[in-house]
Structure formats: structure tokens, C-alpha cells
Design a protein around this motif. Structure first.
Motif, short mmCIF file in Angstrom:
data_model
loop_
_atom_site.label_atom_id
_atom_site.label_comp_id
_atom_site.label_asym_id
_atom_site.label_seq_id
_atom_site.Cartn_x
_atom_site.Cartn_y
_atom_site.Cartn_z
N HIS A 109 10.62 37.19 3.22
CA HIS A 109 10.79 35.55 3.38
C HIS A 109 12.82 35.13 2.93
O HIS A 109 12.96 36.39 2.56
CB HIS A 109 10.03 35.02 1.96
N LEU B 136 7.55 31.34 6.15
CA LEU B 136 7.38 32.92 5.88
C LEU B 136 7.63 33.64 6.96
O LEU B 136 7.58 33.27 7.98
CB LEU B 136 6.16 33.11 5.31
N GLN B 137 8.44 35.25 7.27
CA GLN B 137 8.87 35.47 7.70
C GLN B 137 7.53 36.51 9.01
O GLN B 137 7.56 36.79 7.87
CB GLN B 137 10.54 35.57 7.86
N VAL C 247 6.05 27.38 0.27
CA VAL C 247 6.98 28.76 1.24
C VAL C 247 6.44 28.85 2.42
O VAL C 247 5.60 29.12 2.77
CB VAL C 247 6.98 29.86 0.91
#
Ligand SMILES: [Cu+2]
Length: 302
Positions: free
Chosen positions: A284, A224-225, A221
Motif C-alpha cells: 500500500h 491495496l496495490q 484500506v
């Protein structure tokens, strides 16, 4: 986000130390109190007010979260029990040295106060953000999954202080408590279709690098936020007394050098040998999830 000066104060506290810039994992004494080479590092969960150090050998103060009151501040639940059914308001206050509810806080990671709720057997972890009324009463809708004795941690910084505090109090969820054994140490955690792997060791009394890698369906991933100003938040609780450590990662979203995954790098310092339960919050696809690990520090005493 705290200033480097405040961060330096935390480094002296020696409970949580972050940043390879502080010296590659060596014990951090007063000489490390210079501003770190990069910002966006942060620690909460303890006070430095009694921290002291001599000749480079810092005297660690007790870990955060073990006390209901510290330095004149006290955590007072208004709600006496936790709901195991529908969410109900859980209310509490933080009383200041003058005995009145604290109404002025310094925001840390987007919030005035972070509330961690976990059962005494380290199950049922929740990280929530209550809202504060003008009179200083905090409230959050809360339900727990199963009965038992819970530890509630309030992680905050009163405006009157230049460092944070983590106070803890036990609150029961009435019913038939069926404690669960601590899950065995593991390097991989599955949550909601995500696989999170953990690399690194916890060495008591030393800053230890932990790298967490997030994958989904086998693919790293990389988007990511940010969640509350960081790509990850790591809470570590010591098995046996639930000593509390809250760690933020190296680097910050938007600093030009921190990737949005798949790796999130932390530097954590645990106070002793023993087993710890680690809880990684990451965001996410617009949703925050928690990956959990058991990690043993130092020698095992079985
Ligand atoms: Cu929080």
C-alpha cells in the motif's frame, strides 16, 4: 500464474489448498482435481510427485521447506554466514538432478525464485528476490537484525518440472544468539501504522478460510496495490520445525470481482496441530509491509 491443470496437481499434494470452489473446506481428494471455478490461485512449497491418493483419502506428502534436497534438486549456499551489519551478498545455487546449477526456471508470481529468510525462533522474517547470474548462481544483498541460526527457503519451479519446490537450509548469523519466545496467539497485528486483523481458524488437514483485513488509522484500506500479482502473500511456518506453507489469496487483481481491500481472503491447509507463525505481505502506498500473527491449529499441546 500456473495453469488449472498444474493447480490440480497441487491440490492432490494436499499441503496447501485454495479456493472455496474446491468444496467449502472439506478434505480435498482426487475428485477435487478438476479445474477450480476461478483462476489465480496458486500454491508453492511442495511437490506433488509423490502425492498419492486412494478412494478419496489423499496421502499427504511432507510439508515443504523441511528438506535441503528433494527429487534430485539441492539447495547449496555459497555464502556461509549472514551479516548482522551492512547488507552483504548472500549467494547460493540450486543444483539439478544432473548436479549442475539450474538455470531454467518457470516464473511464478513475477519471479523465478522467492527467498524467505527467518530465524529459527520465527523472528526476523524477510521475503526477498535474488537475481540470477548466467551460471545459475543466485545473489541478493542481505542483512539480518540479530545473530542466530536462520532458515533460508528457496521457493521456485525448475522449468524441467511442472510443479514447484521449496528447499530449506540453515545458515548462521554468528554472534550471541538470544532466542525470543513465540509471540502469543493474537488476532491483531500492527505494522507501520496499519492494523491487520485475522479472522478464521486453522483446522489441520482441511482447507481453512482465513480473512485478513487491513486498516490504517481506523479506516479500511480499499486501495491495496498488487504485489507480485496478488493483493497479499501469506507464508505460514510451523513452530518447532519451520514447515513451510505459501498461500495466495482467492481472486486476483483485475479479475473483476476481487476488491483491493480491506479484506484479503486465503484458504490454507496446515498439516498438523500446533502453533504457526503467519506472515502477510501486502502493498500500500508503494511499500510492502509484513503483518505477523501467531495462530494455533487444532488442539494445543502445552
Ligand atoms: Cu517472493
Amino acid at each position: 500464474m500456473r495453469t488449472p491443470v498444474k493447480l490440480a496437481a497441487y491440490a492432490i499434494g494436499l499441503i496447501a489448498v485454495f479456493g472455496a470452489a474446491l468444496g467449502g473446506g472439506r478434505l480435498v481428494g482426487p475428485t477435487a482435481a478438476a479445474p477450480p471455478a476461478h483462476g489465480s490461485m496458486d500454491a508453492t512449497g511442495h511437490s506433488d510427485s509423490h502425492g498419492d491418493s486412494h478412494d478419496g483419502a489423499a496421502v499427504p506428502e511432507p510439508p515443504g521447506g523441511l528438506q535441503v534436497a528433494q527429487d534430485g534438486y539441492r539447495l547449496v549456499p555459497v555464502t556461509g554466514t549472514l551479516s548482522t551489519g551492512a547488507a552483504e551478498p548472500f549467494e547460493f545455487r540450486v543444483l539439478g538432478p544432473d548436479g549442475a546449477p539450474v538455470t531454467a526456471y518457470t516464473t511464478s508470481h513475477d519471479k523465478e525464485l522467492h527467498l524467505i529468510v527467518v530465524r529459527r525462533d520465527l523472528a526476523g522474517f524477510q521475503h526477498v528476490h535474488p537475481t540470477r547470474r548466467a551460471d545459475g548462481t543466485w545473489s541478493v544483498p542481505l542483512a539480518v537484525a540479530a545473530p542466530g541460526q536462520y532458515r533460508v527457503f528457496a521457493d521456485f519451479q525448475p522449468a524441467a518440472r511442472d510443479d514447484g519446490l521449496t528447499l530449506g537450509v540453515d545458515v548462521p548469523a554468528p554472534g550471541d544468539y538470544r532466542p525470543t519466545a513465540l509471540p502469543a496467539p493474537a488476532r491483531t497485528a500492527e505494522v507501520d501504522g496499519y492494523t491487520v486483523t485475522l479472522a478464521g481458524e486453522l483446522t489441520p488437514g482441511r482447507s481453512s478460510k482465513l480473512t485478513l483485513s487491513v486498516r490504517k488509522a481506523g479506516a479500511p484500506v480499499t486501495d491495496l496495490q498488487p504485489y507480485l500479482g496478488a493483493y497479499g502473500h501469506l507464508v505460514a511456518l510451523r513452530d518447532g520445525d519451520l514447515a513451510y506453507l505459501h498461500v495466495h489469496p482467492d481472486g486476483a487483481p483485475g479479475d473483476g470481482r476481487t476488491a483491493a481491500g480491506p479484506e484479503i481472503v486465503f484458504h490454507a491447509e496446515v498439516p498438523s496441530d500446533g502453533a504457526y507463525r503467519l506472515y502477510l505481505d501486502f502493498q500500500h502506498g508503494g511499500k510492502v509491509r509484513t503483518a505477523e500473527f501467531t495462530l494455533t491449529a487444532g488442539h494445543t499441546h502445552s
